[in-house]
Write a protein that holds these residues in place. Structure first.
Motif, PDB file in Angstrom:
ATOM      1  N   ASN A  74      48.372  -4.110  42.865  1.00  0.00           N
ATOM      2  CA  ASN A  74      48.107  -3.094  41.845  1.00  0.00           C
ATOM      3  C   ASN A  74      48.010  -3.786  40.498  1.00  0.00           C
ATOM      4  OD1 ASN A  74      48.230  -0.859  43.619  1.00  0.00           O
ATOM      5  ND2 ASN A  74      50.449  -0.886  43.543  1.00  0.00           N
ATOM      6  N   ARG A  75      46.845  -3.659  39.863  1.00  0.00           N
ATOM      7  CA  ARG A  75      46.567  -4.389  38.619  1.00  0.00           C
ATOM      8  C   ARG A  75      46.532  -3.503  37.385  1.00  0.00           C
ATOM      9  NH1 ARG A  75      40.939  -7.312  39.949  1.00  0.00           N
ATOM     10  NH2 ARG A  75      41.628  -9.330  40.703  1.00  0.00           N
ATOM     11  N   THR A 124      45.122 -10.288  33.217  1.00  0.00           N
ATOM     12  CA  THR A 124      45.339  -9.192  34.155  1.00  0.00           C
ATOM     13  C   THR A 124      46.713  -9.388  34.790  1.00  0.00           C
ATOM     14  OG1 THR A 124      42.968  -9.063  34.590  1.00  0.00           O
ATOM     15  CG2 THR A 124      44.430  -8.077  36.233  1.00  0.00           C
ATOM     16  N   TRP A 157      39.349  -9.341  33.213  1.00  0.00           N
ATOM     17  CA  TRP A 157      38.128  -8.949  33.904  1.00  0.00           C
ATOM     18  C   TRP A 157      36.930  -9.269  33.010  1.00  0.00           C
ATOM     19  CZ3 TRP A 157      35.848  -8.342  38.230  1.00  0.00           C
ATOM     20  CH2 TRP A 157      34.628  -7.695  38.317  1.00  0.00           C
ATOM     21  N   GLU A 161      38.001  -5.601  42.184  1.00  0.00           N
ATOM     22  CA  GLU A 161      38.827  -4.793  43.068  1.00  0.00           C
ATOM     23  C   GLU A 161      38.103  -4.680  44.402  1.00  0.00           C
ATOM     24  OE1 GLU A 161      39.594  -1.067  41.093  1.00  0.00           O
ATOM     25  OE2 GLU A 161      40.466  -2.087  39.367  1.00  0.00           O
ATOM     26  N   ILE A 208      42.971  -4.959  46.489  1.00  0.00           N
ATOM     27  CA  ILE A 208      43.167  -5.045  45.044  1.00  0.00           C
ATOM     28  C   ILE A 208      42.670  -3.745  44.431  1.00  0.00           C
ATOM     29  CG2 ILE A 208      42.580  -6.262  42.912  1.00  0.00           C
ATOM     30  CD1 ILE A 208      42.107  -8.770  44.593  1.00  0.00           C
ATOM     31  N   GLN A 209      43.536  -3.113  43.647  1.00  0.00           N
ATOM     32  CA  GLN A 209      43.200  -1.835  43.027  1.00  0.00           C
ATOM     33  C   GLN A 209      43.855  -1.727  41.659  1.00  0.00           C
ATOM     34  OE1 GLN A 209      44.712   0.609  46.190  1.00  0.00           O
ATOM     35  NE2 GLN A 209      46.820   0.459  45.492  1.00  0.00           N
ATOM     36  N   GLN A 210      43.287  -0.857  40.842  1.00  0.00           N
ATOM     37  CA  GLN A 210      43.870  -0.608  39.539  1.00  0.00           C
ATOM     38  C   GLN A 210      45.142   0.190  39.702  1.00  0.00           C
ATOM     39  OE1 GLN A 210      41.144   0.727  36.572  1.00  0.00           O
ATOM     40  NE2 GLN A 210      42.702   0.896  35.006  1.00  0.00           N
TER      41      GLN A 210
END
Length: 138
Positions: free
Chosen positions: A11-12, A19, A38, A50, A134-136
């Protein structure tokens, strides 16, 4: 999820100078992460997009045994390896860290990297497939 597939969730949070993230395995937090900011997936200056990727164990002279993120569009050699300042030390890789100290900055990366390897290496060696998502961060 089948027995032979496991997931790491990253979770980014995105910032102008780096980041920051949190890495989870089977619902448990393993460590924090730092990466470059990014910049549209540009080689050597951006974190990767992501998405869903596979993790494999890899050896190089420079980093010895480490983890590699595979299947990244237009990129290769994306590694999990120790560093504490993404802008100064990264070319697009992911560093596990024990704590975040700023945008793309952390501390005790070697310790966090060893912990990650202790968890994942035995599973990879037994033939498990480990997928990185990988996700926000919400």
């Amino acid at each position: 999820m089948s027995k032979d597939k496991m997931e790491l969730i990253l979770n980014r949070k995105y910032f102008p100078h780096g980041t920051n993230g949190e890495l989870f395995f089977n619902g448990n937090k393993i460590c924090n992460t730092i990466e470059l900011p990014w910049k549209a997936n540009q080689r050597r200056v951006s974190c990767i997009p992501e998405g869903k990727y596979l993790i494999r164990k890899r050896f190089s002279v420079k980093y010895k045994w480490h983890l590699e993120v595979t299947g990244v569009k237009s990129r290769d050699a994306i590694l999990f390896h120790p560093f504490n300042d993404a802008l100064k030390e990264s070319k697009g890789c992911i560093a596990p860290v024990t704590a975040i100290t700023g945008e793309g900055k952390g501390r005790q990366s070697r310790l966090a990297s060893e912990r990650l390897k202790e968890i994942l290496y035995p599973l990879l060696e037994r033939g498990f497939v480990i997928r990185l998502i990988i996700q926000q961060s919400t």
